[in-house]
Write a protein that holds these residues in place. Sequence first.
Motif, PDB file in Angstrom:
ATOM      1  N   GLY A   1       0.785  -1.233   0.000  1.00  0.00           N
ATOM      2  CA  GLY A   1       0.000   0.000   0.000  1.00  0.00           C
ATOM      3  C   GLY A   1       0.812   1.274   0.000  1.00  0.00           C
ATOM      4  O   GLY A   1       0.281   2.351   0.315  1.00  0.00           O
ATOM      5  N   TYR A   2       2.074   1.199  -0.392  1.00  0.00           N
ATOM      6  CA  TYR A   2       2.971   2.351  -0.216  1.00  0.00           C
ATOM      7  C   TYR A   2       3.810   2.591  -1.459  1.00  0.00           C
ATOM      8  O   TYR A   2       4.645   1.752  -1.833  1.00  0.00           O
ATOM      9  CB  TYR A   2       3.895   2.091   0.969  1.00  0.00           C
ATOM     10  N   ALA A   3       3.590   3.709  -2.117  1.00  0.00           N
ATOM     11  CA  ALA A   3       4.469   4.174  -3.187  1.00  0.00           C
ATOM     12  C   ALA A   3       5.283   5.337  -2.655  1.00  0.00           C
ATOM     13  O   ALA A   3       4.722   6.360  -2.241  1.00  0.00           O
ATOM     14  CB  ALA A   3       3.669   4.588  -4.412  1.00  0.00           C
ATOM     15  N   GLY A   4       6.606   5.204  -2.661  1.00  0.00           N
ATOM     16  CA  GLY A   4       7.465   6.216  -2.049  1.00  0.00           C
ATOM     17  C   GLY A   4       7.870   7.333  -2.968  1.00  0.00           C
ATOM     18  O   GLY A   4       8.039   8.477  -2.534  1.00  0.00           O
ATOM     19  N   SER A   5       8.069   7.041  -4.261  1.00  0.00           N
ATOM     20  CA  SER A   5       8.456   8.056  -5.236  1.00  0.00           C
ATOM     21  C   SER A   5       7.828   7.717  -6.578  1.00  0.00           C
ATOM     22  O   SER A   5       7.414   6.579  -6.819  1.00  0.00           O
ATOM     23  CB  SER A   5       9.982   8.128  -5.395  1.00  0.00           C
ATOM     24  N   VAL A   6       7.797   8.710  -7.461  1.00  0.00           N
ATOM     25  CA  VAL A   6       7.217   8.535  -8.792  1.00  0.00           C
ATOM     26  C   VAL A   6       8.055   9.311  -9.794  1.00  0.00           C
ATOM     27  O   VAL A   6       8.654  10.344  -9.453  1.00  0.00           O
ATOM     28  CB  VAL A   6       5.742   9.003  -8.829  1.00  0.00           C
ATOM     29  N   ALA A   7       8.136   8.819 -11.023  1.00  0.00           N
ATOM     30  CA  ALA A   7       8.829   9.532 -12.089  1.00  0.00           C
ATOM     31  C   ALA A   7       8.209   9.139 -13.421  1.00  0.00           C
ATOM     32  O   ALA A   7       7.601   8.066 -13.546  1.00  0.00           O
ATOM     33  CB  ALA A   7      10.327   9.217 -12.091  1.00  0.00           C
ATOM     34  N   MET A   8       8.359  10.010 -14.418  1.00  0.00           N
ATOM     35  CA  MET A   8       7.984   9.709 -15.788  1.00  0.00           C
ATOM     36  C   MET A   8       9.219   9.784 -16.667  1.00  0.00           C
ATOM     37  O   MET A   8      10.090  10.640 -16.456  1.00  0.00           O
ATOM     38  CB  MET A   8       6.907  10.663 -16.303  1.00  0.00           C
TER      39      MET A   8
ATOM     40  N   GLY B   1      11.582  10.497 -19.945  1.00  0.00           N
ATOM     41  CA  GLY B   1      11.695  11.722 -20.714  1.00  0.00           C
ATOM     42  C   GLY B   1      10.833  11.745 -21.956  1.00  0.00           C
ATOM     43  O   GLY B   1      10.407  12.817 -22.394  1.00  0.00           O
ATOM     44  N   ASP B   2      10.542  10.565 -22.522  1.00  0.00           N
ATOM     45  CA  ASP B   2       9.694  10.515 -23.712  1.00  0.00           C
ATOM     46  C   ASP B   2       8.225  10.292 -23.374  1.00  0.00           C
ATOM     47  O   ASP B   2       7.379  10.240 -24.270  1.00  0.00           O
ATOM     48  CB  ASP B   2      10.176   9.421 -24.673  1.00  0.00           C
ATOM     49  N   GLY B   3       7.911  10.149 -22.078  1.00  0.00           N
ATOM     50  CA  GLY B   3       6.531   9.979 -21.653  1.00  0.00           C
ATOM     51  C   GLY B   3       5.971   8.586 -21.855  1.00  0.00           C
ATOM     52  O   GLY B   3       4.806   8.341 -21.546  1.00  0.00           O
ATOM     53  N   ARG B   4       6.780   7.636 -22.336  1.00  0.00           N
ATOM     54  CA  ARG B   4       6.276   6.285 -22.610  1.00  0.00           C
ATOM     55  C   ARG B   4       6.051   5.473 -21.339  1.00  0.00           C
ATOM     56  O   ARG B   4       5.244   4.542 -21.343  1.00  0.00           O
ATOM     57  CB  ARG B   4       7.240   5.517 -23.512  1.00  0.00           C
ATOM     58  N   PHE B   5       6.781   5.819 -20.275  1.00  0.00           N
ATOM     59  CA  PHE B   5       6.713   5.024 -19.066  1.00  0.00           C
ATOM     60  C   PHE B   5       6.534   5.926 -17.834  1.00  0.00           C
ATOM     61  O   PHE B   5       7.032   7.047 -17.798  1.00  0.00           O
ATOM     62  CB  PHE B   5       7.981   4.178 -18.889  1.00  0.00           C
ATOM     63  N   ALA B   6       5.841   5.394 -16.852  1.00  0.00           N
ATOM     64  CA  ALA B   6       5.748   5.998 -15.524  1.00  0.00           C
ATOM     65  C   ALA B   6       6.104   4.907 -14.524  1.00  0.00           C
ATOM     66  O   ALA B   6       5.765   3.730 -14.722  1.00  0.00           O
ATOM     67  CB  ALA B   6       4.351   6.540 -15.256  1.00  0.00           C
ATOM     68  N   ALA B   7       6.780   5.276 -13.456  1.00  0.00           N
ATOM     69  CA  ALA B   7       7.234   4.275 -12.496  1.00  0.00           C
ATOM     70  C   ALA B   7       7.046   4.774 -11.076  1.00  0.00           C
ATOM     71  O   ALA B   7       7.088   5.984 -10.810  1.00  0.00           O
ATOM     72  CB  ALA B   7       8.707   3.928 -12.745  1.00  0.00           C
ATOM     73  N   ILE B   8       6.833   3.825 -10.170  1.00  0.00           N
ATOM     74  CA  ILE B   8       6.758   4.104  -8.740  1.00  0.00           C
ATOM     75  C   ILE B   8       7.654   3.115  -8.003  1.00  0.00           C
ATOM     76  O   ILE B   8       7.969   2.030  -8.513  1.00  0.00           O
ATOM     77  CB  ILE B   8       5.315   4.015  -8.199  1.00  0.00           C
ATOM     78  N   THR B   9       8.057   3.492  -6.808  1.00  0.00           N
ATOM     79  CA  THR B   9       8.886   2.629  -5.974  1.00  0.00           C
ATOM     80  C   THR B   9       8.173   2.331  -4.664  1.00  0.00           C
ATOM     81  O   THR B   9       7.322   3.095  -4.213  1.00  0.00           O
ATOM     82  CB  THR B   9      10.228   3.295  -5.641  1.00  0.00           C
ATOM     83  N   SER B  10       8.563   1.225  -4.035  1.00  0.00           N
ATOM     84  CA  SER B  10       8.097   0.908  -2.689  1.00  0.00           C
ATOM     85  C   SER B  10       9.258   0.359  -1.872  1.00  0.00           C
ATOM     86  O   SER B  10       9.679  -0.781  -2.078  1.00  0.00           O
ATOM     87  CB  SER B  10       6.969  -0.127  -2.700  1.00  0.00           C
ATOM     88  N   PRO B  11       9.821   1.164  -0.951  1.00  0.00           N
ATOM     89  CA  PRO B  11      10.879   0.636  -0.094  1.00  0.00           C
ATOM     90  C   PRO B  11      10.371  -0.467   0.823  1.00  0.00           C
ATOM     91  O   PRO B  11      11.129  -1.366   1.193  1.00  0.00           O
ATOM     92  CB  PRO B  11      11.344   1.866   0.692  1.00  0.00           C
ATOM     93  N   ARG B  12       9.098  -0.405   1.175  1.00  0.00           N
ATOM     94  CA  ARG B  12       8.530  -1.458   2.034  1.00  0.00           C
ATOM     95  C   ARG B  12       8.449  -2.782   1.296  1.00  0.00           C
ATOM     96  O   ARG B  12       8.683  -3.848   1.860  1.00  0.00           O
ATOM     97  CB  ARG B  12       7.144  -1.040   2.517  1.00  0.00           C
ATOM     98  N   GLY B  13       8.102  -2.712   0.031  1.00  0.00           N
ATOM     99  CA  GLY B  13       7.971  -3.936  -0.750  1.00  0.00           C
ATOM    100  C   GLY B  13       9.215  -4.306  -1.527  1.00  0.00           C
ATOM    101  O   GLY B  13       9.285  -5.405  -2.103  1.00  0.00           O
ATOM    102  N   GLY B  14      10.212  -3.414  -1.582  1.00  0.00           N
ATOM    103  CA  GLY B  14      11.407  -3.692  -2.358  1.00  0.00           C
ATOM    104  C   GLY B  14      11.103  -3.833  -3.833  1.00  0.00           C
ATOM    105  O   GLY B  14      11.590  -4.748  -4.501  1.00  0.00           O
ATOM    106  N   ARG B  15      10.305  -2.902  -4.364  1.00  0.00           N
ATOM    107  CA  ARG B  15       9.840  -3.002  -5.740  1.00  0.00           C
ATOM    108  C   ARG B  15       9.960  -1.678  -6.484  1.00  0.00           C
ATOM    109  O   ARG B  15       9.784  -0.597  -5.905  1.00  0.00           O
ATOM    110  CB  ARG B  15       8.363  -3.398  -5.784  1.00  0.00           C
ATOM    111  N   VAL B  16      10.228  -1.778  -7.795  1.00  0.00           N
ATOM    112  CA  VAL B  16       9.977  -0.715  -8.747  1.00  0.00           C
ATOM    113  C   VAL B  16       8.944  -1.251  -9.722  1.00  0.00           C
ATOM    114  O   VAL B  16       9.141  -2.322 -10.309  1.00  0.00           O
ATOM    115  CB  VAL B  16      11.236  -0.296  -9.528  1.00  0.00           C
ATOM    116  N   HIS B  17       7.836  -0.552  -9.874  1.00  0.00           N
ATOM    117  CA  HIS B  17       6.827  -0.893 -10.868  1.00  0.00           C
ATOM    118  C   HIS B  17       6.908   0.132 -11.995  1.00  0.00           C
ATOM    119  O   HIS B  17       6.642   1.313 -11.791  1.00  0.00           O
ATOM    120  CB  HIS B  17       5.427  -0.877 -10.252  1.00  0.00           C
ATOM    121  N   ARG B  18       7.285  -0.347 -13.183  1.00  0.00           N
ATOM    122  CA  ARG B  18       7.373   0.525 -14.356  1.00  0.00           C
ATOM    123  C   ARG B  18       6.209   0.206 -15.292  1.00  0.00           C
ATOM    124  O   ARG B  18       6.061  -0.921 -15.765  1.00  0.00           O
ATOM    125  CB  ARG B  18       8.693   0.310 -15.093  1.00  0.00           C
TER     126      ARG B  18
END
Length: 358
Positions: free
Chosen positions: A270-277, A279-296
Amino acid sequence: MTTRRGFMASLLAASTLPRLSWADAGSPAYLGAAKDASGAYALIGLDDSGQALFRIALPERGHAATAHPSAPEAVAFARRPGTFALVIDCASGRLSHRLDAPEGRHFYGHGVFVAEGNVLCTPENHIESGTGRIGLWSRPEGYRRIGEIETGGIGPHDILRLEGDVLAVANGGIRTHPESGREKLNIATMRPSLTYLTPEGEILEEVVLDPDLHKNSIRHLAQGPDGTVAFAMQWQGDVMDPVPLLGLHRRGGRPRLLSADLAEQLAMEGYAGSVAMSGDGRFAAITSPRGGRVHRFDTESGACHVVRRSDVCGLAPAAEGFTATDGLGGVLRVTDGAEPLAAHEGLAWDNHLVPIHV
């Protein structure tokens, strides 16, 4: 409240400031706050390969920073609910100003420059009422506070500058009070929102989630090249509810929420710590330090690619893909996989990696 006169005075005073650039500080690509093995805190400038260009001591733990759009200057914010921010000359390593929140306010750890870099905007909590405010500070006048505006919500955590000096504000919806530390006081009635407003305080648009997601606190923001705003959320309900943690929005439209598969959503806790897009706008990603994940996520199809990395949180766009940082001193490149870039032994990177756009 601010006035147009205050902005014009800031622009006029700016003509007397020296003209240095980020090249005078080594042309860093990113800023990140970190803690070293001795327990000391610092703001560190990184190049695009993750190598440190400079390191400037901080008196306390930093949360995020904002970089001036042209001058080698950063404003480092204390972790919420902090009451100070430090203006740092990154070329000399000198502390040039300290900003103290007015009585009855506290900062949320983020900020942004508008008016060609001459006015700093700081999300704040009006403690007595719980309403969100944006403090306005004139850089050419030594960061004199020139006014404040309301955000139209509670808990304005993060802020972006969009084209035309429009501000996008993440009203997290959570009320806090310094006497209660970081305790959340209104979970049952919270109402997160994404608002767009002018620096003069005119609310242009408000985006509110469906009622069944009213506990999904909108916390952090990023933008794509076409004006899309990506927002990362932190769920205040049962972590076993696999709610979406990433949203995309274009002004005038409805928000689009993206999710991974069930197992991966649960892994995020239930925790997204940071977000980024990207440079070409094709991808957005979030991180979860609690889950040890990057979701792109692919922003067109919504398909999710997963990268596993312990205690990963900081995230920013790179020339290709994203750059991420973790609590073990690691810097990595995230594309279809994860490529280690640098390992800073003894460092624990804090929540955010701030890109410097010049």
